[in-house]
Design a protein around this motif. Structure first.
Motif, PDB file in Angstrom:
ATOM      1  N   ARG A 113      -6.010 -46.703  11.921  1.00 20.81           N
ATOM      2  CA  ARG A 113      -6.677 -46.613  10.610  1.00 20.81           C
ATOM      3  C   ARG A 113      -7.827 -47.615  10.548  1.00 20.81           C
ATOM      4  O   ARG A 113      -8.935 -47.289  10.087  1.00 20.81           O
ATOM      5  CB  ARG A 113      -5.656 -46.885   9.513  1.00 20.81           C
ATOM      6  N   VAL A 117     -11.973 -46.831  10.215  1.00 24.53           N
ATOM      7  CA  VAL A 117     -12.796 -47.403   9.153  1.00 24.53           C
ATOM      8  C   VAL A 117     -13.922 -48.260   9.738  1.00 24.53           C
ATOM      9  O   VAL A 117     -15.076 -48.162   9.324  1.00 24.53           O
ATOM     10  CB  VAL A 117     -11.926 -48.250   8.186  1.00 24.53           C
ATOM     11  N   ASN A 250      -4.266 -42.458   3.382  1.00 21.81           N
ATOM     12  CA  ASN A 250      -4.124 -43.726   2.660  1.00 21.81           C
ATOM     13  C   ASN A 250      -5.111 -44.793   3.152  1.00 21.81           C
ATOM     14  O   ASN A 250      -4.740 -45.951   3.348  1.00 21.81           O
ATOM     15  CB  ASN A 250      -2.681 -44.243   2.788  1.00 21.81           C
ATOM     16  N   ILE A 251      -6.373 -44.391   3.319  1.00 27.30           N
ATOM     17  CA  ILE A 251      -7.410 -45.338   3.743  1.00 27.30           C
ATOM     18  C   ILE A 251      -7.570 -46.453   2.712  1.00 27.30           C
ATOM     19  O   ILE A 251      -7.833 -47.614   3.062  1.00 27.30           O
ATOM     20  CB  ILE A 251      -8.758 -44.613   3.940  1.00 27.30           C
ATOM     21  N   LEU A 252      -7.398 -46.120   1.428  1.00 26.03           N
ATOM     22  CA  LEU A 252      -7.545 -47.117   0.361  1.00 26.03           C
ATOM     23  C   LEU A 252      -6.543 -48.253   0.518  1.00 26.03           C
ATOM     24  O   LEU A 252      -6.831 -49.398   0.150  1.00 26.03           O
ATOM     25  CB  LEU A 252      -7.382 -46.465  -1.014  1.00 26.03           C
ATOM     26  N   PHE A 253      -5.378 -47.932   1.049  1.00 21.42           N
ATOM     27  CA  PHE A 253      -4.342 -48.951   1.274  1.00 21.42           C
ATOM     28  C   PHE A 253      -4.872 -50.037   2.208  1.00 21.42           C
ATOM     29  O   PHE A 253      -4.662 -51.239   1.986  1.00 21.42           O
ATOM     30  CB  PHE A 253      -3.097 -48.295   1.871  1.00 21.42           C
ATOM     31  N   LEU A 255      -8.217 -50.564   2.801  1.00 23.59           N
ATOM     32  CA  LEU A 255      -9.414 -51.165   2.215  1.00 23.59           C
ATOM     33  C   LEU A 255      -9.096 -52.233   1.172  1.00 23.59           C
ATOM     34  O   LEU A 255      -9.880 -53.170   0.980  1.00 23.59           O
ATOM     35  CB  LEU A 255     -10.299 -50.081   1.590  1.00 23.59           C
ATOM     36  N   LYS A 256      -7.954 -52.101   0.497  1.00 20.53           N
ATOM     37  CA  LYS A 256      -7.564 -53.099  -0.510  1.00 20.53           C
ATOM     38  C   LYS A 256      -7.416 -54.489   0.092  1.00 20.53           C
ATOM     39  O   LYS A 256      -7.603 -55.499  -0.595  1.00 20.53           O
ATOM     40  CB  LYS A 256      -6.254 -52.681  -1.193  1.00 20.53           C
TER      41      LYS A 256
END
Length: 476
Positions: A113, A117, A250-253, A255-256
């Motif tokens: 992941r 990104v 769940n890329i946002l997971f 990025l957080k």
């Protein structure tokens, strides 16, 4: 009376046994951290040497080539490498805690992941590198130097994609306590890089372009070596189970944590580079910039030691929190602080002892050597404080509190450090010493802030958060 007299005898073995056991636990933790930190320091130094070696080879081509390559290297660090290092640091938390929780297959997912990104982020960064020349000219830099810097940066573009992948692989292995293969891989890459630079710079006729191309080839060499190790080593059988579509979910997971991590790293690195730029506005800018560059190179080199300790403690903290051992994580922080203080005192003493001769490594000008000598005690203090903030930042990454770290760095460097540097240098007319004293002010605030949140850490609560983070990522 006899019974009362016997009570201490009955208690003493228990107390002594407790002390012995405590001492054994501390010694064991110390061994774990040194076992991790030693190879990581070597890895950091070897990777740092790649660009340094390229610039040294280019230096033999002439002053203009050296200036352009140095400018491009600094520009690449500010606009690309720092961003990728920061984003990859999210894996300190994610992979480290997953490993501690024995969710081994998630390490491979997190790494994939992160790679996805970082490759996407590298595309706009490569566009910026392709336009290095016009950007530097817009910031008032010399047009000839900017032209050479653009040539160097354009041939460096393949390296930005390799660098992001390399950082992901390093974090993936580091959080599993697999560090010696990375040291060997970095050593091989550095040796190949020396030969590559000699051939591409002097023998092929590529000159400046050859040095930049050597960087790109070397970074990709390191990536391939580590990727082969991950693929075929029995050490990674549980953590690398092949490519998975789950990595695209769940890329946002990711990025957080990745965005605050990048902000945390970039804010700090940019402030040091800003000191060199500000030195160009001082009276006698050639002398001030030269000395500040020597100081920055020296500080960057010795910083690799606490940076290795920082990576070691982030691994130890994240592993123990993921495993549900909050007190072990707390002990890891206490041990690394002692190591950082010891290292800071020893390195500081060495810097002060060599202050009168160190300048000769960079220049034969007596004025430069004397100025460097006067800066070394200040450099020793900043190295001591920088070591403390490095290991405390490692603890923050291990806990997954990068957002707090980002706010602390913003306040420390941009609300305190840079204003103080401007005050000391331009209002109180302290020159380059004033700029570096401003950095020390920032480091003091940073250390006190990080120490405060570390001392107030509820380690049991951090362990619970780690468990939630691990199993939320598994569900995803």
């Amino acid at each position: 009376m006899e019974r009362e007299g016997e009570r201490p005898c009955l208690k003493r073995p228990l107390i002594e046994g407790g002390r012995v056991e405590r001492k054994q636990v501390i010694v064991e933790e110390l061994k774990k951290q040194l076992w991790l930190a030693g190879p990581l320091i070597c890895v950091n130094l070897l990777q740092f040497c790649l660009q340094l070696i390229s610039v040294m080879f280019v230096g033999h081509l002439g002053e203009l080539s050296l200036s352009g390559a140095s400018m491009a290297t600094s520009f690449a660090s500010v606009t690309g490498f720092s961003m990728l290092v920061g984003m990859a640091s999210a894996l300190d938390t994610l992979c480290g805690q997953s490993y501690g929780a024995k969710e081994y297959h998630m390490l491979g997912i997190h790494m994939q992941r992160a790679m996805f990104v970082l490759l996407l982020v590298s595309i706009p960064l490569s566009v910026i590198w392709a336009n290095t020349g016009p950007i530097l000219v817009a910031f008032g830099q010399d047009s000839e130097i900017s032209e050479v810097a653009q040539l160097y940066a354009r041939y460096m573009i393949p390296s930005i994609f390799a660098y992001g992948l390399l950082q992901c692989l390093v974090k993936f292995l580091q959080t599993q306590n697999i560090v010696f293969p990375m040291m060997i891989s970095s050593g091989i890459t550095t040796l190949v890089h020396l030969l590559m630079c000699w051939v591409l710079v002097f023998k092929s006729g590529l000159g400046v372009r050859g040095a930049a191309l050597a960087n790109s080839i070397s970074y990709w060499t390191n990536v391939i070596l580590l990727a082969l190790y991950v693929k075929f080593s029995s050490s990674c059988v549980k953590s690398w189970t092949g490519f998975s579509k789950e990595a695209l979910q769940n890329i946002l997971f990711f990025l957080k944590l990745a965005i605050p991590s990048a902000v945390m790293v970039c804010l700090e690195m940019w402030s040091f580079e800003m000191m060199v730029l500000l030195s160009g506005l001082l009276p006698n800018p050639q002398l001030e910039t030269s000395v500040l560059s020597v100081c920055l190179n020296t500080a960057s080199t010795v910083w690799m030691i606490p940076f290795g300790l920082s990576n070691a403690v982030s691994t130890r903290v994240s592993n123990e929190l993921g495993a549900g051992h909050p007190q072990a994580a707390r002990l890891a922080v206490n041990v690394v602080l002692v190591l950082a203080v010891t290292e800071g005192i020893l390195v500081g003493a060495i810097l002060i002892l060599i202050r009168n001769i160190w300048g000769y490594a960079y220049s034969n000008e007596v004025e430069v050597v004397r100025f460097v000598a006067s800066m070394m005690p200040i450099l020793a203090i900043s190295n001591f404080m920088d070591g403390l903030q490095s290991v405390l930042s490692g603890s923050v990454r291990g806990c997954g509190r990068q957002k707090a770290g980002a706010f602390i760095n913003l306040g420390s460097y941009y609300l305190v450090g840079i204003p103080c540097a401007l005050l000391f240098a331009f209002v109180l007319h302290m020159g380059g010493r004033g700029l570096w004293l401003g950095i020390i002010c920032a480091l003091i605030v940073q250390v006190l802030s990080l120490l405060t949140i570390t001392l107030r850490n509820n380690w049991e609560e951090e362990a619970k958060k780690a468990t939630e983070r691990v199993y939320n990522s598994v569900v995803a």
